[in-house]
Design an enzyme around this catalytic site. Structure first.
Site, PDB file in Angstrom:
ATOM      1  N   HIS A  54     -66.307  -5.126  -8.765  1.00 38.16           N
ATOM      2  CA  HIS A  54     -67.578  -5.844  -8.722  1.00 38.16           C
ATOM      3  C   HIS A  54     -67.398  -7.218  -8.078  1.00 38.16           C
ATOM      4  CE1 HIS A  54     -67.553  -3.274 -12.417  1.00 38.16           C
ATOM      5  NE2 HIS A  54     -68.600  -2.776 -11.777  1.00 38.16           N
TER       6      HIS A  54
ATOM      7  N   GLY B 178     -73.483   0.857  -6.390  1.00 36.82           N
ATOM      8  CA  GLY B 178     -72.749  -0.022  -5.486  1.00 36.82           C
ATOM      9  C   GLY B 178     -71.344   0.444  -5.202  1.00 36.82           C
ATOM     10  N   HIS B 179     -70.936   1.565  -5.872  1.00 37.26           N
ATOM     11  CA  HIS B 179     -69.575   2.085  -5.700  1.00 37.26           C
ATOM     12  C   HIS B 179     -69.572   3.414  -4.951  1.00 37.26           C
ATOM     13  CE1 HIS B 179     -68.518  -1.041  -8.484  1.00 37.26           C
ATOM     14  NE2 HIS B 179     -69.207  -0.490  -9.466  1.00 37.26           N
TER      15      HIS B 179
END
Length: 377
Positions: free
Chosen positions: A226, A64-65
């Site tokens: 996050h 997700g990064h």
């Protein structure tokens, strides 16, 4: 009626694996371990652990990064990256598989962001690898400057400044240094970098509903990668004000997050969080460089602008500042084949503004016209 966020995906539970499959098809210098489903390890295609004659540099964390962490695998940077599911630490078995795949006689360095799950799982994998005879060291990156030191259970979080640590450690390893020396350079890099982020929206996980935590006229200062709550939710401000606030927070003499004082040399990273246009990132960069030079009295030796460590589709940016000297600059300028490390940033910066060139003939006519005017008067 609310609907899940629009995403170009098939299965929300399989996005990390499918991302890796596309990544290794794009870059021939990368490949991934083909094993049981939890193993999501991207590694250099030219490295075999048993015969590798340099220190292996391994990092990773939740997906997700992107492009972190797998996009920074390549000669001169990471040897392997271990990917967890979206915003989830990779399991111990996956990390251990990565260590075994690329670690030779000189050992490996694990670069870990300061989150409880990452520290626990990488730490357990390191201990098991040591019991198997591997030489392993680990550094923890906690470059977050958003929260005062007493706040936060785990301490300062690991943010985009981690990418600087990847580059410095990877260059040191590529130069043939020992594990203890690579570890020392990485640890030093961790201690001289600070980061703070600002968001206009909260990220949306694949298959989930969009969050309404931030209203249409609000922004959040210092939230995590996050989507964790940050220091404060405030009214939307112009970028000039936002950049000033972030720089003051990172360079605060009270918290002393980084050992940077007036007259220091620094490198700057302006990092997009996933949904910020390059135009806006460049605007923030221009503001940041001017303020660092004129208001904080710093010499800006290198500037990196782009998306290095994102938060899915979050709108916003983070600023990282690292203290620089010639040794740091040499590591940052060292060549690498990692696909997402920016090219064209190395080398000393010439003046950014030069006069508009005037053709010689036109310039001579202008001088003659001026002389005629003076003579007539």
């Amino acid at each position: 009626m609310a609907y899940p966020a629009k995403k170009l995906i098939d299965d929300p539970n399989d996005v990390a694996t499918q991302f890796i499959e596309g990544l290794v098809e794009t870059y021939p210098g990368l490949q991934y371990l083909d094993g049981f489903p939890s193993v999501k390890v991207v590694l250099r295609s030219d490295v075999t652990g048993a015969t590798y004659d340099k220190v292996a540099v391994i990092s990773g964390g939740g997906s997700g990064h992107e492009p972190a962490h797998a996009g920074f695998v390549g000669e001169g940077m990471l040897t392997a990256a271990v990917c967890g599911d979206v915003f989830a630490s990779p399991p111990v078995d996956s990390i251990l598989a990565g260590i075994r795949a690329v670690t030779g006689p000189k050992g490996c360095l694990l670069i870990v962001k300061n989150y409880t799950g990452d520290r626990l799982n990488f730490g357990l994998a390191a201990e098991q690898a040591k019991s198997e005879g591997y030489k392993v060291e680990m550094v923890i990156v906690g470059d977050d400057c958003a929260l005062p030191p007493p706040r936060g259970i785990a301490g300062r979080r690991g943010l985009a400044g981690t990418v600087f640590v990847h580059k410095i450690a990877g260059a040191a390893a590529a130069a043939g240094l020992s594990l203890s020396d690579v570890f020392a350079e990485a640890k030093n890099a961790c201690e001289i970098v600070g980061t703070m982020g600002v968001a206009l929206s909260v990220c949306t996980l694949p298959g989930q509903f969009p969050s309404d935590r931030l209203g249409p006229c609000k922004m959040e200062l210092g939230l995590g990668i996050h989507g964790e709550p940050g220091a404060a939710v405030v009214d939307l401000h112009p970028v000039d004000y936002v950049v000033s606030h972030v720089l003051e927070q990172i360079l605060s003499a009270e918290t002393h997050y980084v050992p940077i004082t007036r007259g220091s040399r620094v490198v700057l990273m302006v990092n997009g969080l996933g949904a910020t246009p390059l135009m806006e990132l460049m605007i923030a960069t221009g503001k940041a460089v001017a303020k660092l030079q004129l208001e904080h009295g710093l010499a800006v030796d290198r500037v990196y602008t782009g998306s290095f460590m994102t938060s899915l589709d979050m709108a916003g940016f983070s600023i990282s500042i690292m203290k620089a000297d010639q040794a740091i600059l040499q590591r940052l300028d060292a060549p690498t084949k990692a696909p997402y490390w920016p090219v064209g940033v190395d080398g000393n910066r010439p003046p950014t503004k030069i006069p508009v060139p005037v053709p010689a003939l036109q310039s001579k006519k202008s001088e003659e016209h001026l002389e005629n005017v003076v003579q007539k008067n």
